[in-house]
Design an enzyme around this catalytic site. Structure first.
Site, mmCIF file in Angstrom:
data_model
loop_
_atom_site.group_PDB
_atom_site.id
_atom_site.type_symbol
_atom_site.label_atom_id
_atom_site.label_comp_id
_atom_site.label_asym_id
_atom_site.label_seq_id
_atom_site.Cartn_x
_atom_site.Cartn_y
_atom_site.Cartn_z
ATOM 1 N N SER A 33 0.822 -1.202 0.000
ATOM 2 C CA SER A 33 0.000 0.000 0.000
ATOM 3 C C SER A 33 0.860 1.258 0.000
ATOM 4 O O SER A 33 2.038 1.226 0.398
ATOM 5 C CB SER A 33 -0.916 0.016 1.225
ATOM 6 O OG SER A 33 -0.149 0.207 2.415
ATOM 7 N N GLU B 75 6.741 -0.351 -5.111
ATOM 8 C CA GLU B 75 5.640 -0.604 -6.048
ATOM 9 C C GLU B 75 4.382 -0.614 -5.204
ATOM 10 O O GLU B 75 4.135 -1.551 -4.441
ATOM 11 C CB GLU B 75 5.861 -1.928 -6.776
ATOM 12 C CG GLU B 75 4.957 -2.115 -7.992
ATOM 13 C CD GLU B 75 3.677 -2.855 -7.684
ATOM 14 O OE1 GLU B 75 2.642 -2.180 -7.455
ATOM 15 O OE2 GLU B 75 3.695 -4.085 -7.662
ATOM 16 N N CYS C 62 -2.667 -4.674 -7.743
ATOM 17 C CA CYS C 62 -2.360 -3.244 -7.858
ATOM 18 C C CYS C 62 -2.527 -2.752 -9.281
ATOM 19 O O CYS C 62 -2.912 -1.605 -9.516
ATOM 20 C CB CYS C 62 -0.919 -2.976 -7.386
ATOM 21 S SG CYS C 62 -0.637 -3.298 -5.642
ATOM 22 N N GLU D 40 -8.449 3.697 -4.071
ATOM 23 C CA GLU D 40 -8.254 2.409 -4.719
ATOM 24 C C GLU D 40 -9.283 1.427 -4.162
ATOM 25 O O GLU D 40 -9.471 1.337 -2.952
ATOM 26 C CB GLU D 40 -6.847 1.868 -4.455
ATOM 27 C CG GLU D 40 -6.600 0.514 -5.103
ATOM 28 C CD GLU D 40 -5.188 -0.005 -4.885
ATOM 29 O OE1 GLU D 40 -4.741 -0.849 -5.682
ATOM 30 O OE2 GLU D 40 -4.528 0.436 -3.918
#
Length: 457
Positions: A207, A228, A262, A361
């Site tokens: 996250s 990432e 993701c 998200e």
């Protein structure tokens, strides 16, 4: 202290693992550092041979490892097998190409000889997530070991079995003892590992919030990080797109890994003229996906990894409905006897900038539909985000699609007429709140090396 593996299908306890105490963690760090002092002296040919052996082991055990993933985080078996095959491919890729990537590069200067050399930096800590419990690790592990580094893994606490079997796979391939070890620790113990002088760098997939903490901790000690992080990937459907193919690619991307990726499609930005027809096709194809037991061969969508994550996602859905979004599919927790962490595939339309989903998200099988007036407006909406991991554009005009992907979309991975995916041959990573640095390809192996200038007068 202990770490528990819970089956997300039924909520039953799989196994309890003993957490490493501080003394054991320090001992593992020191062991891995000592292993690195020898490992850095190995030849590239030796490293490549061991990576090929690791690839063989992965392929031979792919069905067994897929079962482990299904048990610990709910991945359908066919997806688990594909993940292990991809891990084998990244080992083979760096075995085949690593020597070339790491070869000295001559630079003409006023010296009699000058060149750039790529030297290993030491022990790298990897903090990895549960959603791709093998692939996320191997895309760090393969280039790292090929470069002459050693690795410590702090894996997500809900996939401890996966974490330990990766260490076993490395040992079974013939790598020297301790070049790669798993730390069975919780998140609270990470800061002390980062602070240890033998740990030279950190890579994290997770996250944005976790990335901020790790970057702060490592940065205060001048240790490099590659991050990432999260994403809210936009998929632009233009007026001339092949809607049938676009809808299929969009559904596949949104539901990949039970919607928990993701780099999955999350925001579908539709030019107004094709909105109605695309939504019809999208919903139709979403309904064709079978949700069920990940151990059944025809299951497309298993449970989410944990019940608390499912409940958090459901809360996000309800908050956006309350804010004015329209739910045209799903939006409910399925009433399946004995089911634990499942969530029905969901489509929310009418998403506006004033709604939480426009900015957040949604990490699960929830698709967000946003209407755009035209192509320029769609690009503007796509870039109106704090994230920047992946993006895709669908159009029959390849020249236009390429121009949008190359110069207009603000993301690290931009695809035309395809869902976004990682590939060992291409660099992978994001910008903005989605992180920095790159994994995979030649760029990825150079992230954790000393790019050393050598000048001879």
């Amino acid at each position: 202290m202990s770490i528990k593996a819970i089956n997300p299908v039924n909520g039953k306890l799989i196994k309890v693992y003993k957490e490493d105490n501080e003394q054991l963690v320090i001992r593992k760090i020191e062991q891995t550092h000592k292993a690195w002092l020898k490992w850095r002296e190995t030849t590239l040919t030796e490293r490549a041979a061991l990576l090929r052996s690791l690839a063989v082991n992965l392929k031979s055990r792919k069905n067994e490892l897929a079962v482990l993933m299904a048990k610990e985080m709910g991945k359908p078996l066919k997806d688990g097998v594909a993940e292990i095959e991809k891990c084998a491919s990244v080992c083979e890729y760096y075995a085949d190409n690593g020597a070339n990537f790491l070869a000295d590069k001559t630079i003409k200067t006023d010296a009699s000889k000058s060149y750039v050399s790529f030297q290993p930096i030491g022990v790298v800590l990897a903090i990895m997530p549960w959603n791709f419990p093998f692939w996320q690790v191997f895309r760090f592990l393969a280039p790292g070991l090929m470069a002459g580094n050693c690795g410590l893994l702090k894996h997500a606490s809900n996939v401890p079995g996966c974490a330990l079997v990766i260490e076993d796979l490395v040992k079974a391939a013939g790598f020297p003892p301790h070049v790669f070890q798993t730390l069975m620790i919780g998140s609270k113990a990470v800061a002390k590992v980062i602070a240890h002088p033998h740990v030279k760098a950190v890579t994290l997939t997770g996250s944005t919030e976790a990335g901020i903490k790790v970057a702060q901790q490592a940065g205060s000690l001048i240790k490099k990080t590659v991050l990432e992080l999260g994403g809210s990937d936009p998929y632009l459907i233009l007026a001339d797109a092949d809607l049938e193919k676009a809808a299929q690619a969009c559904v596949n991307s949104r539901l990949i890994n039970n919607g928990q990726s993701c780099v999955a499609a999350k925001r579908f930005i539709l030019v107004k003229s094709i909105e109605k027809e695309f939504i019809r096709l999208f919903k139709e194809k979403m309904l064709q996906k079978k949700m069920g037991d990940p151990f059944e061969a025809d299951t497309d969508l298993g449970p989410m990894a944990r019940a608390d994550l499912r409940d958090e996602l459901h809360g996000q859905v309800l908050a956006n409905i309350q804010a004015g979004a329209k739910c045209i599919l799903g939006g409910t927790i399925p009433a399946i006897k004995g089911a634990h962490a499942f969530y029905n595939p969901t489509i929310l339309t009418g998403i506006k900038k004033s709604m939480p989903a426009y900015h957040e998200e949604m990490f699960g099988p929830v698709a967000l539909i946003i209407s755009a007036r035209d192509t320029d407006h769609a690009i503007s909406i796509a870039n109106d985000t704090s994230f920047g991991l992946g993006a895709a554009v669908f159009t029959k005009n390849n020249a236009l699609g390429q121009e949008i992907a190359r110069t207009k979309l603000q993301a690290g991975c931009c695809f035309v007429n395809s869902l976004v995916k990682s590939d060992p041959r291409l660099p992978f990573g994001g910008v903005n709140q989605s992180g920095y640095g790159r994994e995979l390809s030649e760029f990825g192996i150079h992230e954790f090396v000393n790019i050393k200038t050598v000048y001879i007068a």
